[in-house]
Design a protein around this motif. Sequence first.
Motif, short mmCIF file in Angstrom:
data_model
loop_
_atom_site.label_atom_id
_atom_site.label_comp_id
_atom_site.label_asym_id
_atom_site.label_seq_id
_atom_site.Cartn_x
_atom_site.Cartn_y
_atom_site.Cartn_z
N LEU A 30 1.74 1.52 7.68
CA LEU A 30 1.92 0.92 6.36
C LEU A 30 0.59 0.69 5.66
O LEU A 30 0.47 0.93 4.46
CB LEU A 30 2.68 -0.40 6.50
N MET A 31 -0.42 0.23 6.39
CA MET A 31 -1.72 -0.04 5.79
C MET A 31 -2.41 1.22 5.29
O MET A 31 -3.07 1.22 4.25
CB MET A 31 -2.64 -0.73 6.81
N PHE A 32 -2.26 2.29 6.07
CA PHE A 32 -3.07 3.47 5.83
C PHE A 32 -2.30 4.66 5.26
O PHE A 32 -2.85 5.76 5.15
CB PHE A 32 -3.78 3.89 7.12
N ALA A 33 -1.03 4.45 4.93
CA ALA A 33 -0.21 5.51 4.33
C ALA A 33 -0.23 6.77 5.20
O ALA A 33 -0.56 7.87 4.75
CB ALA A 33 -0.70 5.83 2.92
N LEU A 34 0.13 6.58 6.46
CA LEU A 34 0.18 7.72 7.38
C LEU A 34 1.38 7.59 8.31
O LEU A 34 2.02 6.54 8.36
CB LEU A 34 -1.12 7.83 8.19
N ALA A 150 -10.50 8.54 10.55
CA ALA A 150 -11.05 7.24 10.93
C ALA A 150 -10.30 6.15 10.18
O ALA A 150 -10.07 6.27 8.97
CB ALA A 150 -12.54 7.17 10.61
N LEU A 151 -9.91 5.11 10.88
CA LEU A 151 -9.13 4.02 10.31
C LEU A 151 -9.92 2.71 10.43
O LEU A 151 -10.41 2.38 11.52
CB LEU A 151 -7.79 3.88 11.04
N VAL A 152 -10.04 2.00 9.32
CA VAL A 152 -10.83 0.77 9.29
C VAL A 152 -9.97 -0.35 8.71
O VAL A 152 -9.66 -0.36 7.52
CB VAL A 152 -12.11 0.94 8.44
N SER A 153 -9.61 -1.28 9.56
CA SER A 153 -8.73 -2.38 9.15
C SER A 153 -9.48 -3.71 9.09
O SER A 153 -10.11 -4.11 10.07
CB SER A 153 -7.57 -2.51 10.15
N HIS A 154 -9.42 -4.36 7.92
CA HIS A 154 -9.92 -5.73 7.75
C HIS A 154 -11.36 -5.89 8.22
O HIS A 154 -11.69 -6.74 9.04
CB HIS A 154 -9.02 -6.71 8.49
N PRO A 177 -15.91 17.53 7.97
CA PRO A 177 -15.61 17.91 6.59
C PRO A 177 -14.11 18.17 6.43
O PRO A 177 -13.49 18.86 7.25
CB PRO A 177 -16.42 19.19 6.40
N GLY A 178 -13.53 17.60 5.41
CA GLY A 178 -12.09 17.71 5.20
C GLY A 178 -11.29 16.61 5.88
O GLY A 178 -10.11 16.43 5.62
N GLY A 179 -11.95 15.86 6.78
CA GLY A 179 -11.29 14.74 7.44
C GLY A 179 -11.22 13.53 6.52
O GLY A 179 -11.85 13.49 5.46
N THR A 180 -10.46 12.52 6.94
CA THR A 180 -10.26 11.35 6.08
C THR A 180 -10.68 10.06 6.75
O THR A 180 -10.60 9.91 7.98
CB THR A 180 -8.78 11.21 5.64
N ILE A 181 -11.13 9.13 5.91
CA ILE A 181 -11.42 7.76 6.31
C ILE A 181 -10.48 6.88 5.51
O ILE A 181 -10.42 6.99 4.27
CB ILE A 181 -12.88 7.39 5.99
N ARG A 182 -9.73 6.03 6.17
CA ARG A 182 -8.75 5.18 5.50
C ARG A 182 -9.12 3.73 5.73
O ARG A 182 -9.27 3.30 6.88
CB ARG A 182 -7.34 5.50 5.99
N ILE A 183 -9.26 2.97 4.64
CA ILE A 183 -9.77 1.60 4.70
C ILE A 183 -8.78 0.65 4.04
O ILE A 183 -8.29 0.91 2.93
CB ILE A 183 -11.13 1.50 3.97
N HIS A 184 -8.48 -0.46 4.71
CA HIS A 184 -7.58 -1.49 4.19
C HIS A 184 -8.06 -2.85 4.68
O HIS A 184 -8.47 -2.97 5.84
CB HIS A 184 -6.15 -1.24 4.67
N PRO A 185 -7.99 -3.90 3.84
CA PRO A 185 -7.62 -3.93 2.42
C PRO A 185 -8.85 -3.76 1.54
O PRO A 185 -9.96 -3.57 2.05
CB PRO A 185 -7.03 -5.33 2.27
N GLY A 222 -1.05 -9.83 -2.15
CA GLY A 222 -1.98 -9.25 -3.12
C GLY A 222 -2.98 -8.28 -2.54
O GLY A 222 -4.02 -8.03 -3.14
N VAL A 223 -2.68 -7.71 -1.38
CA VAL A 223 -3.63 -6.78 -0.76
C VAL A 223 -2.98 -5.43 -0.49
O VAL A 223 -3.31 -4.75 0.47
CB VAL A 223 -4.23 -7.36 0.54
N GLY A 224 -2.08 -5.02 -1.34
CA GLY A 224 -1.32 -3.80 -1.13
C GLY A 224 -2.00 -2.54 -1.63
O GLY A 224 -1.37 -1.66 -2.22
N ARG A 225 -3.31 -2.39 -1.37
CA ARG A 225 -4.02 -1.18 -1.75
C ARG A 225 -4.96 -0.76 -0.62
O ARG A 225 -5.50 -1.60 0.10
CB ARG A 225 -4.85 -1.40 -3.02
N SER A 226 -5.13 0.53 -0.48
CA SER A 226 -6.06 1.08 0.50
C SER A 226 -6.90 2.16 -0.15
O SER A 226 -6.54 2.72 -1.18
CB SER A 226 -5.29 1.67 1.70
#
Length: 236
Positions: A30-34, A150-154, A177-185, A222-226
């Motif tokens: 849910l946090m990282f849309a995956l 890569a996933l980065v939470s809080h 290259p082409g990989g993703t980093i997902r950060i929340h919030p 109020g933190v529903g964006r990544s």
Amino acid sequence: MEVQQPPRSSPWPDLDRLIVSSRPARDYELMFALELAALAGRRVLDCPGGASSFAAEAADAGADVSAVDPLYVLSADELRRRLASDVELAFGVHDERPEIDSDWLAEQKERWRVAGERFFADYRPDGRTRRYQPAVLPDLPFADAEFDVALVSHLLFTYDAVDPDAGLRELLRVVRPGGTIRIHPLVASDGVPYPVERVLAWLEGDGHRGEVVEVPYGKARGVGRSLIVTRGAATR
């Protein structure tokens, strides 16, 4: 991982405020849309991992996962005691906020408990597995371009323990290259939105792509964006 005093044995004394959390893998989705199933066969970094069950659940789904956290210097028993205390502290803060539904809090606390048990069934801090390694941004013990995701939470935009730009540049180094980093919030611990537009500007200037996405996790608070960053061909 959120905020509090770290143990004296931590080799990172500058990180003077850590709280261990134990989010389940569903929270990560849910946090990282995956989707967990989409990580099968991919090299994944969880940074920081805390006592989340994500690494164990993602590994079961076929991913090759490494979780890092400065508190992985602790034994399982030490970390279990730390988690029990920190969960009470984390949820105690929410208990003081009347706008948060008490039933939701009780459900979340139980989900964290179950996830924590899954983590401890998998945790090996003695070097027998590379899944849990004591490390912290912006100095990761990995080769260039080692990860697909890569996933980065809080952490990066939430607390001041790590400089966001330095941390993000290190993540860009270890992601292919082409990989993703997902950060929340995308808000600080006091609820103030982080100026992500500045980050998006330098990412674009360095040849990367950043996108802010709405996610279902945390909307009530109020933190529903990544932020999803796609690494370009080179880092500078």
